[in-house]
Write a protein that holds these residues in place. Structure first.
Motif, PDB file in Angstrom:
ATOM      1  N   GLN A 199      -9.068  -1.742  -9.919  1.00  0.00           N
ATOM      2  CA  GLN A 199     -10.207  -2.589 -10.290  1.00  0.00           C
ATOM      3  C   GLN A 199     -10.609  -3.516  -9.140  1.00  0.00           C
ATOM      4  N   THR A 200      -9.651  -3.928  -8.332  1.00  0.00           N
ATOM      5  CA  THR A 200      -9.990  -4.721  -7.145  1.00  0.00           C
ATOM      6  C   THR A 200     -10.864  -3.905  -6.200  1.00  0.00           C
ATOM      7  N   LYS A 201     -10.496  -2.636  -6.031  1.00  0.00           N
ATOM      8  CA  LYS A 201     -11.299  -1.749  -5.185  1.00  0.00           C
ATOM      9  C   LYS A 201     -12.710  -1.607  -5.751  1.00  0.00           C
ATOM     10  N   GLU A 202     -12.829  -1.516  -7.066  1.00  0.00           N
ATOM     11  CA  GLU A 202     -14.147  -1.395  -7.683  1.00  0.00           C
ATOM     12  C   GLU A 202     -14.993  -2.636  -7.425  1.00  0.00           C
ATOM     13  N   VAL A 203     -14.364  -3.818  -7.487  1.00  0.00           N
ATOM     14  CA  VAL A 203     -15.097  -5.066  -7.249  1.00  0.00           C
ATOM     15  C   VAL A 203     -15.587  -5.129  -5.810  1.00  0.00           C
ATOM     16  N   GLU A 243      -0.817   7.111  -4.972  1.00  0.00           N
ATOM     17  CA  GLU A 243      -1.989   6.671  -5.727  1.00  0.00           C
ATOM     18  C   GLU A 243      -2.380   5.243  -5.341  1.00  0.00           C
ATOM     19  N   MET A 244      -1.398   4.351  -5.169  1.00  0.00           N
ATOM     20  CA  MET A 244      -1.696   2.981  -4.746  1.00  0.00           C
ATOM     21  C   MET A 244      -2.517   2.984  -3.462  1.00  0.00           C
ATOM     22  N   PHE A 245      -2.062   3.750  -2.478  1.00  0.00           N
ATOM     23  CA  PHE A 245      -2.742   3.772  -1.186  1.00  0.00           C
ATOM     24  C   PHE A 245      -4.108   4.464  -1.267  1.00  0.00           C
ATOM     25  N   SER A 246      -4.283   5.342  -2.266  1.00  0.00           N
ATOM     26  CA  SER A 246      -5.556   6.069  -2.363  1.00  0.00           C
ATOM     27  C   SER A 246      -6.723   5.153  -2.704  1.00  0.00           C
ATOM     28  N   TYR A 247      -6.442   3.975  -3.268  1.00  0.00           N
ATOM     29  CA  TYR A 247      -7.504   3.058  -3.673  1.00  0.00           C
ATOM     30  C   TYR A 247      -7.894   2.076  -2.567  1.00  0.00           C
ATOM     31  N   VAL A 248      -7.199   2.114  -1.427  1.00  0.00           N
ATOM     32  CA  VAL A 248      -7.456   1.112  -0.387  1.00  0.00           C
ATOM     33  C   VAL A 248      -7.870   1.787   0.913  1.00  0.00           C
ATOM     34  N   ASP A 249      -8.360   0.973   1.833  1.00  0.00           N
ATOM     35  CA  ASP A 249      -8.903   1.480   3.091  1.00  0.00           C
ATOM     36  C   ASP A 249      -7.931   1.378   4.254  1.00  0.00           C
ATOM     37  N   GLY A 250      -6.856   0.638   4.063  1.00  0.00           N
ATOM     38  CA  GLY A 250      -5.885   0.489   5.128  1.00  0.00           C
ATOM     39  C   GLY A 250      -4.750  -0.414   4.695  1.00  0.00           C
ATOM     40  N   CYS A 251      -3.799  -0.604   5.600  1.00  0.00           N
ATOM     41  CA  CYS A 251      -2.667  -1.482   5.274  1.00  0.00           C
ATOM     42  C   CYS A 251      -2.029  -2.009   6.547  1.00  0.00           C
ATOM     43  N   THR A 252      -1.359  -3.136   6.403  1.00  0.00           N
ATOM     44  CA  THR A 252      -0.380  -3.582   7.387  1.00  0.00           C
ATOM     45  C   THR A 252       0.988  -3.395   6.753  1.00  0.00           C
ATOM     46  N   MET A 253       1.990  -3.177   7.580  1.00  0.00           N
ATOM     47  CA  MET A 253       3.324  -2.928   7.035  1.00  0.00           C
ATOM     48  C   MET A 253       4.383  -3.470   7.971  1.00  0.00           C
ATOM     49  N   SER A 254       5.241  -4.297   7.439  1.00  0.00           N
ATOM     50  CA  SER A 254       6.464  -4.641   8.141  1.00  0.00           C
ATOM     51  C   SER A 254       7.516  -3.641   7.703  1.00  0.00           C
ATOM     52  N   ALA A 255       7.879  -2.734   8.596  1.00  0.00           N
ATOM     53  CA  ALA A 255       8.887  -1.728   8.268  1.00  0.00           C
ATOM     54  C   ALA A 255      10.259  -2.353   8.061  1.00  0.00           C
ATOM     55  N   LYS A 256      10.386  -3.639   8.400  1.00  0.00           N
ATOM     56  CA  LYS A 256      11.658  -4.342   8.258  1.00  0.00           C
ATOM     57  C   LYS A 256      11.998  -4.604   6.792  1.00  0.00           C
ATOM     58  N   LYS A 257      11.079  -4.289   5.894  1.00  0.00           N
ATOM     59  CA  LYS A 257      11.358  -4.406   4.460  1.00  0.00           C
ATOM     60  C   LYS A 257      11.609  -3.007   3.890  1.00  0.00           C
ATOM     61  N   ASP A 258      10.556  -2.396   3.337  1.00  0.00           N
ATOM     62  CA  ASP A 258      10.767  -1.148   2.610  1.00  0.00           C
ATOM     63  C   ASP A 258      10.844   0.106   3.470  1.00  0.00           C
ATOM     64  N   ALA A 259      11.013  -0.038   4.774  1.00  0.00           N
ATOM     65  CA  ALA A 259      11.382   1.124   5.586  1.00  0.00           C
ATOM     66  C   ALA A 259      12.845   1.051   6.001  1.00  0.00           C
ATOM     67  N   LEU A 260      13.545  -0.001   5.543  1.00  0.00           N
ATOM     68  CA  LEU A 260      15.004  -0.083   5.672  1.00  0.00           C
ATOM     69  C   LEU A 260      15.474  -0.121   7.128  1.00  0.00           C
ATOM     70  N   VAL A 261      14.698  -0.769   7.988  1.00  0.00           N
ATOM     71  CA  VAL A 261      15.080  -0.836   9.408  1.00  0.00           C
ATOM     72  C   VAL A 261      15.128  -2.282   9.867  1.00  0.00           C
ATOM     73  N   ASN A 262      15.616  -2.471  11.083  1.00  0.00           N
ATOM     74  CA  ASN A 262      15.802  -3.810  11.633  1.00  0.00           C
ATOM     75  C   ASN A 262      14.634  -4.280  12.483  1.00  0.00           C
ATOM     76  N   ILE A 263      13.742  -3.380  12.845  1.00  0.00           N
ATOM     77  CA  ILE A 263      12.560  -3.752  13.629  1.00  0.00           C
ATOM     78  C   ILE A 263      11.487  -2.688  13.421  1.00  0.00           C
ATOM     79  N   GLY A 264      10.220  -3.115  13.489  1.00  0.00           N
ATOM     80  CA  GLY A 264       9.131  -2.144  13.440  1.00  0.00           C
ATOM     81  C   GLY A 264       8.090  -2.460  12.386  1.00  0.00           C
ATOM     82  N   GLY A 265       6.938  -1.848  12.539  1.00  0.00           N
ATOM     83  CA  GLY A 265       5.853  -1.994  11.587  1.00  0.00           C
ATOM     84  C   GLY A 265       4.717  -1.084  11.979  1.00  0.00           C
ATOM     85  N   PHE A 266       3.606  -1.172  11.236  1.00  0.00           N
ATOM     86  CA  PHE A 266       2.447  -0.372  11.609  1.00  0.00           C
ATOM     87  C   PHE A 266       1.185  -0.910  10.952  1.00  0.00           C
TER      88      PHE A 266
END
Length: 457
Positions: A199-203, A243-266
């Motif tokens: 719904q945020t994407k729709e708005v 499905e979550m990502f299908s509703y958005v146009d892009g993302c930032t990501m700290s891989a130091k959280k849910d990529a289970l690593v000590n450094i990195g992102g995208f």
């Protein structure tokens, strides 16, 4: 079964140096009462953050040995890129050395004076990168998200009516993008529902405004959707994430959280023109587009971690651990933000220490006591991190919540460690009336919580 067992075996151990209460009192005093300034060797249980503190798996370490360190076009980049695209579906993936580097590149391009970035709740580095470029970070979380005792299953949701009204107030031409943080870290690690994302994407689409995710904890958010949102119980977390990502146009990501690593992102997106601009900034500030400030071995570890984080045995253990801590705190009587979030327990400092006013930082008082009592390092998420001064009167303007975050590193501590944390919490809660507030001695203009020094009131 009621007992939580870790879905992994321990292969390597790291010693913990035990300290006395007297030693800890001297250590924190020397550090200016700032837990960020304490040496890791002087911490018994480190719950300062879950960022970059995970224990990596045997397959991740094997990937590190396979890392291709070619300057350009390394095979490790292509494995990393393929895994990110498999989960997110985005056309372009730009590696960075961590999440705030991705934020810096994005907002260097899009944030400037007179521009506004609405969100459910921005985290500290996101807000700082927006404001450093002259823009304004706007938080529009639903009212339930500001009530620590409300049991709404998706307290991280953005308020759609407020979002629509805000767009009309400032004009869509002044909003370069909207951002959703999943899970909502500053709001207690609370999830955002799939319905709210859609719904945020729709708005925003009605006004031609792009929608981005701060996707640091996308897998935990996907698991909450599976467990709490009708229609998703039979879907895999990977399907839900896609499905979550299908509703958005892009993302930032700290891989130091849910990529289970000590450094990195995208930084990832579908806008090819914006991505080309981002790559140009990347080359100047981070590195060549196929390594982005990371070694090839780190790209390998991220790719493997993104695979492992979506395993449901792991996610069940992860979320159940936080729930367990909440259940035990209920028995103690210590107040915390409910329901328990995805990566941390957030003690409700306002209720915990009602005798300490916001301008004397009740969260800092609790964080200090947890360290002195049991060597636990936590993080104040309240008036120190997000409070402001009235530009006219100079009076303190507190944020909606005064919290102390106990963030759980991934695959690091066992149940006995968490039981010890609960014992320390109980001891501090019993003598909560004796806690005293703090005041600043030194503070930086941005992200002051990292380097500030304090004195006890």
């Amino acid at each position: 079964m009621k007992t939580i067992i870790e879905p992994f075996k321990i292969k390597v151990v790291e010693p913990i140096r035990m300290t006395t209460k007297e030693q800890r009192e001297a250590i924190i005093r020397e550090a200016g009462y700032n837990l960020f300034m304490i040496k890791a060797d002087d911490i018994i249980i480190d719950l300062l953050t879950d960022s970059g503190t995970a224990a990596m798996s045997s397959e991740q370490w094997a990937g590190i040995m396979r890392g291709d360190e070619s300057y350009a076009g390394a095979r490790s980049f292509f494995r990393f890129e393929a895994k990110v695209q498999e989960i997110t579906g985005f056309k372009t993936v730009i590696p960075t050395h961590q999440g705030r580097a991705a934020e810096r590149i994005l907002f260097e391009l899009l944030s400037r004076p007179g521009k506004y970035i609405p969100s459910n709740t921005h985290f500290d580095t996101t807000r700082a990168n927006i404001e450093y470029r002259g823009g304004e970070a706007i938080d529009l979380v639903i009212p339930e998200g500001k009530d620590p005792q409300n049991l709404h299953p998706f307290k991280g949701n953005i308020d759609l009516e407020k979002l629509d009204n805000f767009i009309n107030k400032v004009g869509p031409e002044n909003i370069p993008l909207c951002m959703l943080t999943v899970t909502n870290n500053s709001g207690g690690g609370q999830p955002v529902s799939m319905t709210n994302i859609r719904q945020t994407k729709e708005v925003v689409s009605r006004y031609d405004i792009p929608l981005f995710l701060d996707a640091c904890r996308f897998a935990e958010n996907a698991y909450f959707i599976k467990k709490r949102e009708p229609g998703y119980a039979d879907k895999t977390c990977k399907e839900i994430a896609r499905e979550m990502f299908s509703y958005v146009d892009g993302c930032t990501m700290s891989a130091k959280k849910d990529a289970l690593v000590n450094i990195g992102g995208f930084l990832a997106m579908n806008d090819v023109e914006l991505a080309n601009q981002a790559r140009n900034v990347l080359i100047v500030t981070e590195g060549f587009p196929t390594y982005g400030g990371l070694a090839g071995r780190d790209l390998e570890a991220i790719a493997q971690g993104l695979e492992e984080v979506l395993h449901e045995d792991y996610l069940h253990y992860r979320i159940r651990t936080v729930e367990y801590m909440g259940e035990k705190l209920d028995q103690i009587g210590a107040p915390y933000l409910k329901p328990p979030g995805g990566h941390a327990i957030y003690l409700d400092a306002k209720t915990f220490t009602p005798h300490i006013p916001a301008h004397e930082f009740p969260g800092q008082a609790i964080a200090y006591a947890l360290y002195v009592e049991g060597g636990i390092r936590s993080c104040e998420i309240g008036s120190i991190m997000f409070g402001k001064k009235d530009p006219v009167t100079g009076e303190h303007i507190p944020p909606p919540l005064e919290l102390v975050r106990l963030a759980f590193p991934r695959r690091v501590y066992t149940q006995s460690h968490f039981d010890y944390v609960l014992e320390v919490c109980a001891a501090v809660y019993k003598k909560r009336d004796q806690l005293r507030g703090f005041r600043f001695i030194e503070e930086a203009p941005l992200l002051r919580h990292f380097t500030a020094r304090f004195a006890m009131v």
